[in-house]
Design an enzyme around this catalytic site. Structure first.
Site, short mmCIF file in Angstrom:
data_model
loop_
_atom_site.label_atom_id
_atom_site.label_comp_id
_atom_site.label_asym_id
_atom_site.label_seq_id
_atom_site.Cartn_x
_atom_site.Cartn_y
_atom_site.Cartn_z
N GLY A 45 -22.66 -8.27 34.00
CA GLY A 45 -21.94 -7.03 33.71
C GLY A 45 -20.45 -7.27 33.75
N CYS A 54 -15.91 -17.38 34.56
CA CYS A 54 -15.85 -17.00 35.98
C CYS A 54 -16.06 -18.19 36.91
CB CYS A 54 -16.88 -15.91 36.29
SG CYS A 54 -16.43 -14.33 35.57
N TYR A 79 -21.19 -14.06 41.15
CA TYR A 79 -21.53 -14.41 39.76
C TYR A 79 -21.01 -15.82 39.37
CZ TYR A 79 -21.50 -13.93 34.63
OH TYR A 79 -21.67 -14.12 33.28
N ASN A 108 -15.42 -13.89 27.87
CA ASN A 108 -15.51 -12.50 27.38
C ASN A 108 -16.00 -12.34 25.95
OD1 ASN A 108 -14.48 -11.11 29.72
ND2 ASN A 108 -12.51 -12.05 29.20
N GLU A 163 -21.02 -2.52 31.13
CA GLU A 163 -20.21 -2.88 29.97
C GLU A 163 -18.94 -3.60 30.40
OE1 GLU A 163 -20.99 0.00 31.11
OE2 GLU A 163 -19.31 1.39 31.20
N GLN A 197 -3.20 -7.15 33.25
CA GLN A 197 -4.08 -8.31 33.32
C GLN A 197 -4.27 -8.88 31.91
OE1 GLN A 197 -4.73 -5.03 34.25
NE2 GLN A 197 -6.85 -5.02 34.94
N ARG A 210 -6.15 -14.98 32.43
CA ARG A 210 -7.11 -16.04 32.09
C ARG A 210 -7.14 -16.19 30.57
NH1 ARG A 210 -12.92 -14.53 33.96
NH2 ARG A 210 -12.29 -15.49 35.91
P1 NAD Z 1 -26.82 -8.94 28.79
O1 NAD Z 1 -26.87 -8.27 30.13
O2 NAD Z 1 -26.68 -8.08 27.59
O3 NAD Z 1 -28.09 -9.87 28.62
C1 NAD Z 1 -28.74 -10.53 29.68
C2 NAD Z 1 -30.20 -10.16 29.61
O4 NAD Z 1 -30.90 -10.88 30.65
C3 NAD Z 1 -30.45 -8.68 29.85
O5 NAD Z 1 -31.09 -8.09 28.72
C4 NAD Z 1 -31.34 -8.66 31.07
O6 NAD Z 1 -32.35 -7.65 31.03
C5 NAD Z 1 -31.95 -10.05 31.05
N1 NAD Z 1 -32.45 -10.43 32.37
C6 NAD Z 1 -31.86 -10.25 33.57
N2 NAD Z 1 -32.66 -10.65 34.56
C7 NAD Z 1 -33.80 -11.08 33.97
C8 NAD Z 1 -35.01 -11.61 34.48
N3 NAD Z 1 -35.22 -11.73 35.79
N4 NAD Z 1 -35.98 -11.94 33.60
C9 NAD Z 1 -35.79 -11.79 32.26
N5 NAD Z 1 -34.65 -11.30 31.72
C10 NAD Z 1 -33.67 -10.95 32.58
O7 NAD Z 1 -25.62 -9.99 28.87
P2 NAD Z 1 -25.01 -10.91 27.73
O8 NAD Z 1 -23.60 -10.49 27.56
O9 NAD Z 1 -25.89 -10.96 26.55
O10 NAD Z 1 -25.00 -12.32 28.47
C11 NAD Z 1 -25.88 -13.39 28.12
C12 NAD Z 1 -25.52 -14.61 28.94
O11 NAD Z 1 -24.17 -15.00 28.67
C13 NAD Z 1 -25.61 -14.40 30.44
O12 NAD Z 1 -26.08 -15.58 31.06
C14 NAD Z 1 -24.19 -14.16 30.85
O13 NAD Z 1 -23.96 -14.49 32.19
C15 NAD Z 1 -23.46 -15.10 29.89
N6 NAD Z 1 -22.05 -14.71 29.69
C16 NAD Z 1 -21.75 -13.58 29.00
C17 NAD Z 1 -20.43 -13.23 28.84
C18 NAD Z 1 -20.05 -11.98 28.07
O14 NAD Z 1 -18.85 -11.72 27.94
N7 NAD Z 1 -20.97 -11.20 27.55
C19 NAD Z 1 -19.40 -14.02 29.38
C20 NAD Z 1 -19.76 -15.16 30.09
C21 NAD Z 1 -21.09 -15.51 30.22
#
Ligand code: NAD
Length: 336
Positions: A82, A123, A152, A181, A194, A223, A289
């Site tokens: 998140g 992060c 995280y 991001n 979000e 920021q 960042r």
């Molecule tokens: P998102 O929250 O939209 O998608 C992650 C999905 O993982 C969710 O739909 C959630 O239901 C699912 N999930 C969580 N726990 C689960 C479990 N136990 N079993 C099965 N599914 C599970 O987030 P996103 O933005 O699509 O992020 C995808 C990946 O990219 C993540 O690993 C996130 O940490 C990484 N990431 C995203 C961003 C960004 O800006 N969006 C930045 C850095 C890293």
């Protein structure tokens, strides 16, 4: 060599990046795709009938084995995730994503998976290197000595290392990108998870629709961050997965802006000017960042390059339509 018929597994397929990746793989002609997410199907952002969709909790080892069975490659995008408000208040939950990554790596080895992609994050970077507002460009080496974002970020750093050791000890071809991001349509735009671009677009839309021309901004608005459009993220994931880049690499835009500038853009799309109320006690993350892109340029001769104005306008328009659909009581969100 790439196996164009092999089964591709996308975890987090009901989420923002996972769902967009499934859509992109289909568009590239991939026929055999399995998408897995914890969420019930009606909450997936994108869901396709020609994909094997599974609603499973990947914290559990047996479910990871079901997910990995028969896979040629795995994109592991599932995580508890998140914006700052979520990760600052859910540190234990964020760290528990280590269960997903551990079990998915073990299942990948067990089922002889060819390649494994892991989505890490900016992060992981050392907090001391992000104290100024001047958006320091973070090089890959700046993750050490380690002082990651509490919760995280530490989980991401640990899981990155686990990928490395599974590669070294078990021969699993792991690839790791540090996303900076990511934003775009088909992502979380309300509800508390979000991130800044979607939150700001939504707040500006709320102000426009309600006629109450004010906005709350978390922190001083000074920021700095960079934001990567989803199409660039998907292109980078594909290039990195199919490369021989063994160490974690930045995948981010290097167009740094302040949060105030992000608000300026959203106001411009909406055609309004808002009174800005700065909430200095709200979660705001590090001061500055940016993504240092020398390494990705060196290896791939490419870096994320969609101008923020261009990507944010598409995102703003998508959120605007979702907002109105939601106001009318339509589901509006799922693409099938
Ligand atoms: P998102 O929250 O939209 O998608 C992650 C999905 O993982 C969710 O739909 C959630 O239901 C699912 N999930 C969580 N726990 C689960 C479990 N136990 N079993 C099965 N599914 C599970 O987030 P996103 O933005 O699509 O992020 C995808 C990946 O990219 C993540 O690993 C996130 O940490 C990484 N990431 C995203 C961003 C960004 O800006 N969006 C930045 C850095 C890293």
């Amino acid at each position: 060599m790439e196996n164009s018929q092999g089964l591709i597994v996308v975890t987090g397929g009901g989420g923002f990046i996972g769902g967009s990746l499934v859509a992109a793989l289909r568009a590239r002609g991939r026929k055999s795709i399995r998408a897995i997410d914890l969420k019930p199907f009606e909450s997936w952002y994108q869901k396709f009938d020609d994909v094997e969709n599974l609603s499973l909790d990947l914290n559990r080892k047996e479910n990871c084995e079901t997910a990995a069975k028969g896979a040629y490659e795995i994109y592991n995008l599932a995580a508890n995730m998140g914006g700052m408000g979520f990760i600052e208040h859910n540190k234990a939950l964020c760290m528990l994503s280590v269960l997903i990554n551990t079990h998915m790596l073990q299942a990948a080895v067990k089922h002889g998976v060819e390649r494994f992609f892991y989505s890490s994050s900016a992060c992981v970077y050392n907090a001391d290197k992000q104290r100024t507002f001047e958006a320091p460009s973070l090089k890959e080496e700046d993750a050490y000595p380690a002082m990651a974002e509490d919760g995280y970020g530490w989980e991401k750093l640990f899981s990155e290392r686990m990928c490395r050791h599974f590669r070294e000890d078990y021969g699993l071809r792991t690839r790791v990108a540090r996303f900076h991001n990511v934003y775009g349509p088909w992502g979380t735009w309300y509800g508390g998870r979000e991130k800044a671009p979607a939150a700001i677009c939504r707040k500006v839309i709320e102000a426009k629709v309600s006629g109450k021309h004010e906005i709350e901004i978390w922190g001083s608005g000074l920021q700095t961050r960079s934001f990567m459009y989803i199409d660039d993220c998907l292109k980078g994931v594909d290039l990195i997965m199919n490369s021989e880049i063994l160490e974690p690499i930045n995948l981010g835009s290097n167009e740094a802006v302040t949060i105030n500038q992000l608000v300026d853009l959203a106001e411009e799309f909406a055609g309004i000017k808002l009174k800005r109320n700065y909430n200095l006690t709200a979660p705001k993350g590090v001061n500055g960042r940016n993504s240092h892109n020398a390494l990705i340029q060196k290896y791939l001769h490419w870096e994320p390059n969609t101008p923020l104005r261009c990507g944010l306008e598409k995102t703003y328009r998508w959120i605007y339509d979702q907002y109105l659909a939601r106001e009318r009581g339509d589901a509006g969100v799922v693409r099938e």
